[in-house]
Design a protein around this motif. Structure first.
Motif, PDB file in Angstrom:
ATOM      1  N   ARG A  26       0.830  -1.210   0.000  1.00  0.00           N
ATOM      2  CA  ARG A  26       0.000   0.000   0.000  1.00  0.00           C
ATOM      3  C   ARG A  26       0.865   1.261   0.000  1.00  0.00           C
ATOM      4  NH1 ARG A  26      -1.661   3.963   2.777  1.00  0.00           N
ATOM      5  NH2 ARG A  26      -0.584   3.437   4.696  1.00  0.00           N
ATOM      6  N   ASP A  29       2.674   1.768  -3.348  1.00  0.00           N
ATOM      7  CA  ASP A  29       1.758   2.149  -4.429  1.00  0.00           C
ATOM      8  C   ASP A  29       1.137   3.525  -4.209  1.00  0.00           C
ATOM      9  OD1 ASP A  29       2.322  -0.261  -5.606  1.00  0.00           O
ATOM     10  OD2 ASP A  29       0.449  -1.233  -5.006  1.00  0.00           O
ATOM     11  N   GLU A  30       0.554   3.734  -3.038  1.00  0.00           N
ATOM     12  CA  GLU A  30      -0.175   4.990  -2.788  1.00  0.00           C
ATOM     13  C   GLU A  30       0.754   6.193  -2.652  1.00  0.00           C
ATOM     14  OE1 GLU A  30      -2.991   4.758   0.425  1.00  0.00           O
ATOM     15  OE2 GLU A  30      -3.965   3.004  -0.446  1.00  0.00           O
ATOM     16  N   CYS A  31       1.881   5.994  -2.025  1.00  0.00           N
ATOM     17  CA  CYS A  31       2.801   7.130  -1.811  1.00  0.00           C
ATOM     18  C   CYS A  31       3.818   7.252  -2.947  1.00  0.00           C
ATOM     19  CB  CYS A  31       3.537   6.971  -0.478  1.00  0.00           C
ATOM     20  SG  CYS A  31       2.442   6.940   0.947  1.00  0.00           S
ATOM     21  N   ARG A  32       3.767   6.300  -3.873  1.00  0.00           N
ATOM     22  CA  ARG A  32       4.739   6.261  -4.980  1.00  0.00           C
ATOM     23  C   ARG A  32       6.154   6.457  -4.437  1.00  0.00           C
ATOM     24  NH1 ARG A  32       0.230   7.999  -7.534  1.00  0.00           N
ATOM     25  NH2 ARG A  32      -0.193   7.127  -9.593  1.00  0.00           N
TER      26      ARG A  32
END
Length: 164
Positions: A26, A29-32
């Motif tokens: 997570r 992906d979300e925070c790159r």
């Protein structure tokens, strides 16, 4: 939620240390976030991950983590995997380009550490891939470490690889 780079690195390393694969996924992906983002102690997720969780190692390495990252003592994740005896994690690290011939500050290769800790399966995996003539700062090769540890099975295994 937008995290600062430091907070994101802290969250990523904390999730990796706990072995929380879904949280690692997570955050990446979300925070790159790059998997080599440092925490407040200057360590990456691969350096602090739960060694018994090869899925986290795989995830971080797939996202571009450096398999040969070393701390100030020269310890790389392969040293930690060898010390703790997690063969599956060690195999993943090697598959993604980790060198088993990186010495730590004491000149120890992962095989020296695995012998000292008594992890025969790890030594079997490392022996054909390791520089068995490499000596640590005390002048000990892998066979010398096995002799000093009084481990005949390891000595035999190492001799078989040296003479094959």
């Amino acid at each position: 939620m937008v995290l600062s780079q430091m907070d994101a690195g802290k969250a990523l390393t904390a999730a990796a240390a706990k072995g929380n694969t879904s949280e690692v996924q997570r955050i990446l992906d979300e925070c790159r976030l790059h998997p080599d983002t440092l925490n407040e102690f200057g360590r990456t997720a691969l350096q602090v991950m739960m060694m018994g969780n090869s899925k986290i190692a795989c995830l971080l390495l797939e996202k571009g983590a450096d398999p040969n990252v070393q701390d100030k003592h020269g310890i790389a994740p392969v040293h930690d995997a060898a010390r703790t005896g997690f063969l599956d994690t060690l195999q993943v690290l090697v598959e993604y380009g980790a060198s088993v011939n990186i010495p730590d500050q004491n000149g120890a290769l992962p095989i020296h550490i695995a012998i000292r800790e008594g992890h025969l399966d790890v030594v079997e995996f490392l022996a054909p891939r390791s520089d068995l003539k490499h000596a640590n700062i005390s002048g000990q090769t892998a066979i010398d470490v096995a002799r000093a540890s009084c481990m005949p099975a390891m000595i035999d295994l190492l001799f078989a690889h040296i003479h094959s």
